[in-house]
Design an enzyme around this catalytic site. Structure first.
Site, PDB file in Angstrom:
ATOM      1  CG  HIS A  89     -14.121   0.262  -2.656  1.00 23.37           C
ATOM      2  ND1 HIS A  89     -14.041  -0.144  -3.977  1.00 23.37           N
ATOM      3  CD2 HIS A  89     -15.305  -0.242  -2.190  1.00 23.37           C
ATOM      4  CE1 HIS A  89     -15.118  -0.864  -4.283  1.00 23.37           C
ATOM      5  NE2 HIS A  89     -15.900  -0.929  -3.221  1.00 23.37           N
TER       6      HIS A  89
ATOM      7  CE1 TYR B 237      -3.379  -2.968   0.872  1.00 23.30           C
ATOM      8  CE2 TYR B 237      -4.379  -1.058  -0.167  1.00 23.30           C
ATOM      9  CZ  TYR B 237      -4.426  -2.394   0.181  1.00 23.30           C
ATOM     10  OH  TYR B 237      -5.520  -3.156  -0.178  1.00 23.30           O
TER      11      TYR B 237
ATOM     12  CD  GLN C 257     -16.192   0.610  -8.265  1.00 31.81           C
ATOM     13  OE1 GLN C 257     -16.284  -0.593  -8.011  1.00 31.81           O
ATOM     14  NE2 GLN C 257     -16.218   1.074  -9.509  1.00 31.81           N
TER      15      GLN C 257
HETATM   16  C1  BV8 Z   1     -18.682  -6.604   1.297  1.00 27.38           C
HETATM   17  C2  BV8 Z   1      -9.969  -1.069  -1.942  1.00 27.38           C
HETATM   18  C3  BV8 Z   1     -20.224  -7.103   2.981  1.00 27.38           C
HETATM   19  C4  BV8 Z   1      -8.767  -1.905  -1.642  1.00 27.38           C
HETATM   20  C5  BV8 Z   1     -11.485  -2.574  -3.157  1.00 27.38           C
HETATM   21  C6  BV8 Z   1     -17.028 -13.222   0.304  1.00 27.38           C
HETATM   22  C7  BV8 Z   1     -16.996 -12.568   1.538  1.00 27.38           C
HETATM   23  C8  BV8 Z   1     -17.364 -11.237   1.660  1.00 27.38           C
HETATM   24  C9  BV8 Z   1     -17.738 -10.536   0.547  1.00 27.38           C
HETATM   25  C10 BV8 Z   1     -17.741 -11.197  -0.672  1.00 27.38           C
HETATM   26  C11 BV8 Z   1     -17.417 -12.531  -0.809  1.00 27.38           C
HETATM   27  N1  BV8 Z   1     -17.521 -12.870  -2.133  1.00 27.38           N
HETATM   28  C12 BV8 Z   1     -17.911 -11.799  -2.833  1.00 27.38           C
HETATM   29  C13 BV8 Z   1     -18.055 -10.796  -1.960  1.00 27.38           C
HETATM   30  C14 BV8 Z   1     -18.398  -9.499  -2.250  1.00 27.38           C
HETATM   31  C15 BV8 Z   1     -17.069  -8.786  -2.542  1.00 27.38           C
HETATM   32  C16 BV8 Z   1     -16.938  -8.771  -4.049  1.00 27.38           C
HETATM   33  O1  BV8 Z   1     -17.637  -8.036  -4.693  1.00 27.38           O
HETATM   34  N2  BV8 Z   1     -16.032  -9.605  -4.574  1.00 27.38           N
HETATM   35  C17 BV8 Z   1     -15.878  -9.673  -6.017  1.00 27.38           C
HETATM   36  C18 BV8 Z   1     -14.414  -9.979  -6.340  1.00 27.38           C
HETATM   37  C19 BV8 Z   1     -16.833 -10.722  -6.554  1.00 27.38           C
HETATM   38  N3  BV8 Z   1     -17.203  -7.462  -1.998  1.00 27.38           N
HETATM   39  C20 BV8 Z   1     -16.708  -7.199  -0.797  1.00 27.38           C
HETATM   40  O2  BV8 Z   1     -16.034  -7.970  -0.131  1.00 27.38           O
HETATM   41  C21 BV8 Z   1     -17.064  -5.817  -0.283  1.00 27.38           C
HETATM   42  N4  BV8 Z   1     -17.574  -5.920   1.048  1.00 27.38           N
HETATM   43  O3  BV8 Z   1     -19.294  -7.239   0.493  1.00 27.38           O
HETATM   44  O4  BV8 Z   1     -19.035  -6.496   2.627  1.00 27.38           O
HETATM   45  C22 BV8 Z   1     -19.849  -8.404   3.599  1.00 27.38           C
HETATM   46  C23 BV8 Z   1     -18.940  -8.409   4.631  1.00 27.38           C
HETATM   47  C24 BV8 Z   1     -18.619  -9.617   5.235  1.00 27.38           C
HETATM   48  C25 BV8 Z   1     -19.196 -10.800   4.759  1.00 27.38           C
HETATM   49  C26 BV8 Z   1     -20.099 -10.772   3.695  1.00 27.38           C
HETATM   50  C27 BV8 Z   1     -20.421  -9.569   3.100  1.00 27.38           C
HETATM   51  C28 BV8 Z   1     -15.831  -4.931  -0.223  1.00 27.38           C
HETATM   52  C29 BV8 Z   1     -15.278  -4.724  -1.603  1.00 27.38           C
HETATM   53  C30 BV8 Z   1     -14.210  -3.630  -1.577  1.00 27.38           C
HETATM   54  C31 BV8 Z   1     -12.859  -4.220  -1.947  1.00 27.38           C
HETATM   55  N5  BV8 Z   1     -11.864  -3.140  -2.030  1.00 27.38           N
HETATM   56  N6  BV8 Z   1     -10.626  -1.541  -3.193  1.00 27.38           N
HETATM   57  C32 BV8 Z   1      -7.618  -1.615  -2.571  1.00 27.38           C
HETATM   58  O5  BV8 Z   1      -7.732  -0.761  -3.462  1.00 27.38           O
HETATM   59  O6  BV8 Z   1      -6.567  -2.258  -2.368  1.00 27.38           O
HETATM   60  S1  BV8 Z   1     -12.166  -3.108  -4.602  1.00 27.38           S
HETATM   61  C33 BV8 Z   1     -11.027  -2.863  -5.878  1.00 27.38           C
HETATM   62  O7  BV8 Z   1     -11.327  -3.798  -6.893  1.00 27.38           O
HETATM   63  C34 BV8 Z   1     -11.157  -1.529  -6.554  1.00 27.38           C
HETATM   64  O8  BV8 Z   1     -11.549  -0.531  -5.664  1.00 27.38           O
HETATM   65  C35 BV8 Z   1     -12.183  -1.735  -7.652  1.00 27.38           C
HETATM   66  O9  BV8 Z   1     -13.431  -1.263  -7.256  1.00 27.38           O
HETATM   67  C36 BV8 Z   1     -12.307  -3.227  -7.736  1.00 27.38           C
HETATM   68  C37 BV8 Z   1     -12.049  -3.781  -9.082  1.00 27.38           C
HETATM   69  O10 BV8 Z   1     -10.671  -3.386  -9.450  1.00 27.38           O
HETATM   70  P1  BV8 Z   1     -10.292  -3.082 -11.014  1.00 27.38           P
HETATM   71  O11 BV8 Z   1     -10.897  -4.173 -11.832  1.00 27.38           O
HETATM   72  O12 BV8 Z   1      -8.927  -2.646 -11.294  1.00 27.38           O
HETATM   73  O13 BV8 Z   1     -10.982  -1.831 -11.235  1.00 27.38           O
HETATM   74  P2  BV8 Z   1     -12.242  -1.793 -11.939  1.00 27.38           P
HETATM   75  O14 BV8 Z   1     -13.213  -2.815 -11.449  1.00 27.38           O
HETATM   76  O15 BV8 Z   1     -12.616  -0.424 -11.727  1.00 27.38           O
HETATM   77  O16 BV8 Z   1     -11.839  -2.249 -13.483  1.00 27.38           O
HETATM   78  C38 BV8 Z   1     -10.943  -1.465 -14.288  1.00 27.38           C
HETATM   79  C39 BV8 Z   1     -11.824  -1.075 -15.471  1.00 27.38           C
HETATM   80  O17 BV8 Z   1     -11.261   0.033 -16.133  1.00 27.38           O
HETATM   81  C40 BV8 Z   1     -11.951  -2.202 -16.499  1.00 27.38           C
HETATM   82  O18 BV8 Z   1     -13.300  -2.320 -16.899  1.00 27.38           O
HETATM   83  C41 BV8 Z   1     -11.085  -1.683 -17.678  1.00 27.38           C
HETATM   84  O19 BV8 Z   1     -11.621  -2.082 -18.932  1.00 27.38           O
HETATM   85  C42 BV8 Z   1     -11.251  -0.201 -17.526  1.00 27.38           C
HETATM   86  N7  BV8 Z   1     -10.143   0.605 -18.046  1.00 27.38           N
HETATM   87  C43 BV8 Z   1      -8.815   0.363 -17.972  1.00 27.38           C
HETATM   88  N8  BV8 Z   1      -8.141   1.392 -18.516  1.00 27.38           N
HETATM   89  C44 BV8 Z   1      -9.048   2.321 -18.902  1.00 27.38           C
HETATM   90  C45 BV8 Z   1     -10.331   1.821 -18.615  1.00 27.38           C
HETATM   91  N9  BV8 Z   1     -11.471   2.513 -18.876  1.00 27.38           N
HETATM   92  C46 BV8 Z   1     -11.332   3.738 -19.458  1.00 27.38           C
HETATM   93  N10 BV8 Z   1     -10.122   4.284 -19.765  1.00 27.38           N
HETATM   94  C47 BV8 Z   1      -8.968   3.612 -19.503  1.00 27.38           C
HETATM   95  N11 BV8 Z   1      -7.785   4.170 -19.820  1.00 27.38           N
END
Ligand code: BV8
Ligand code: ZN
Length: 261
Positions: free
Chosen positions: A121, A69, A103
């Site tokens: 986030h 980080y 995010q």
């Molecule tokens: C929650 C901070 C309730 C950290 C981030 C099991 C247990 C618990 C929860 C879960 C579980 N299974 C699933 C979940 C839910 C989980 C989840 O959603 N998992 C996913 C993987 C399925 N969510 C959570 O855990 C959330 N909390 O649910 O709590 C709970 C609690 C306990 C028990 C049950 C439920 C918390 C989620 C927050 C995680 N923290 N960030 C850090 O930064 O280190 S998330 C992190 O990943 C980013 O913030 C971003 O939001 C996310 C995705 O990252 P990227 O893919 O890089 O970014 P993004 O998605 O934005 O994609 C990039 C995009 O940009 C692409 O589309 C690409 O095409 C595009 N792009 C690239 N270049 C360009 C572009 N577009 C335009 N121009 C360009 N030049």
């Protein structure tokens, strides 16, 4: 803006009253900040973000997670907002209400001039004690470089001696209530939502565009690639945010340039 879709988008945008701009890592990509999609680079290539961005990951190896980080924070401090951040900030001077919901954990929206940014986030710039939650004042000096294997000992809390952790929301952690409710309310009341650079994979943040759509808003996506949100959006403008956004927003409002002011 030659894109045939854009003229309809321009018409909708010009008459919008309550706009939400929802951003993900893609909006910072042209500032040189790696997205989660990109494989971890350098010292962390053999780790997955999902393994490091968790409470368990920090418990298991606080020095590795803190080192990752701090390296990311140093990268953000060296980076500058790109034309997408500037165009979004300038949009707010042309419409009655623009709410930025991100995010991302960087401060590039703020450094481009956006105010009241809702960070779903958390932020790299607000570390806190893992034990008592007290905020940890980051030293003025730039972050220390992690050691050869990417490790850096996290500082200790001045109040209780606990380990200091990054001020971000990890996988498995709840999102900050105030920001999430404010973002959901803004989407519910919006008539236009611009979704920029997010894969729409991470919940509950990924639910924001759907709330706007169900509330009758026009939902427009700007993304370099296809994403989980394509089917939900009324319009999908494909291309890098740093080019598409300034072109779209300056066509709608000539005062928007996307240049730093
Ligand atoms: C929650 C901070 C309730 C950290 C981030 C099991 C247990 C618990 C929860 C879960 C579980 N299974 C699933 C979940 C839910 C989980 C989840 O959603 N998992 C996913 C993987 C399925 N969510 C959570 O855990 C959330 N909390 O649910 O709590 C709970 C609690 C306990 C028990 C049950 C439920 C918390 C989620 C927050 C995680 N923290 N960030 C850090 O930064 O280190 S998330 C992190 O990943 C980013 O913030 C971003 O939001 C996310 C995705 O990252 P990227 O893919 O890089 O970014 P993004 O998605 O934005 O994609 C990039 C995009 O940009 C692409 O589309 C690409 O095409 C595009 N792009 C690239 N270049 C360009 C572009 N577009 C335009 N121009 C360009 N030049
Ligand atoms: Zn403490």
């Amino acid at each position: 803006m030659k894109d045939p879709l854009a003229s309809e988008v321009l018409r909708e945008l010009r008459k919008a009253q309550r706009v939400v701009v929802f951003t993900g890592a893609g909006v910072s990509a042209e500032s040189g900040i790696a997205t989660f999609r990109d494989a971890l680079t350098g010292l962390w290539t053999h780790f997955r973000a999902e393994d490091l961005a968790t409470p368990e990951g920090f418990q298991r190896d606080p020095e590795l997670v803190w080192g990752w980080y701090e390296a990311r924070r140093a990268q953000v401090l060296r980076a500058r907002p790109n034309p997408a951040h500037h165009a979004i900030a300038q949009l707010a001077t042309h419409l009655p209400r623009v709410t930025v919901v991100t995010q991302n954990v960087d401060d590039l929206h703020e450094r481009a001039g956006s105010a009241g940014v809702l960070h779903l986030h958390g932020s790299l710039h607000a570390p806190r004690c893992a034990r008592c939650g007290a905020r940890y004042p980051l030293p003025e000096a730039s972050p220390q470089e992690p050691s050869g294997e990417g490790r850096l000992a996290p500082p200790r809390c001045g109040l209780c001696g606990g380990l200091v952790r990054p001020g971000v929301v990890w996988f498995g952690e709840m999102l900050p209530e105030r920001e999430l409710v404010a973002a959901q309310r803004a989407a519910l009341g919006s008539d236009f939502l611009l979704c920029v650079g997010t894969s729409g994979v991470v919940w509950p943040a990924a639910g924001i565009p759907g709330i706007a759509r169900d509330a009758g808003a026009t939902v427009v996506q700007v993304n370099a690639d296809a994403s989980d949100l394509d089917a939900l959006c009324h319009f999908n403008l494909r291309g890098p945010a740093g080019e598409v956004l300034p072109a779209l927003l300056s066509a709608a409002f000539p005062g928007v340039t996307g240049e730093a002011r």
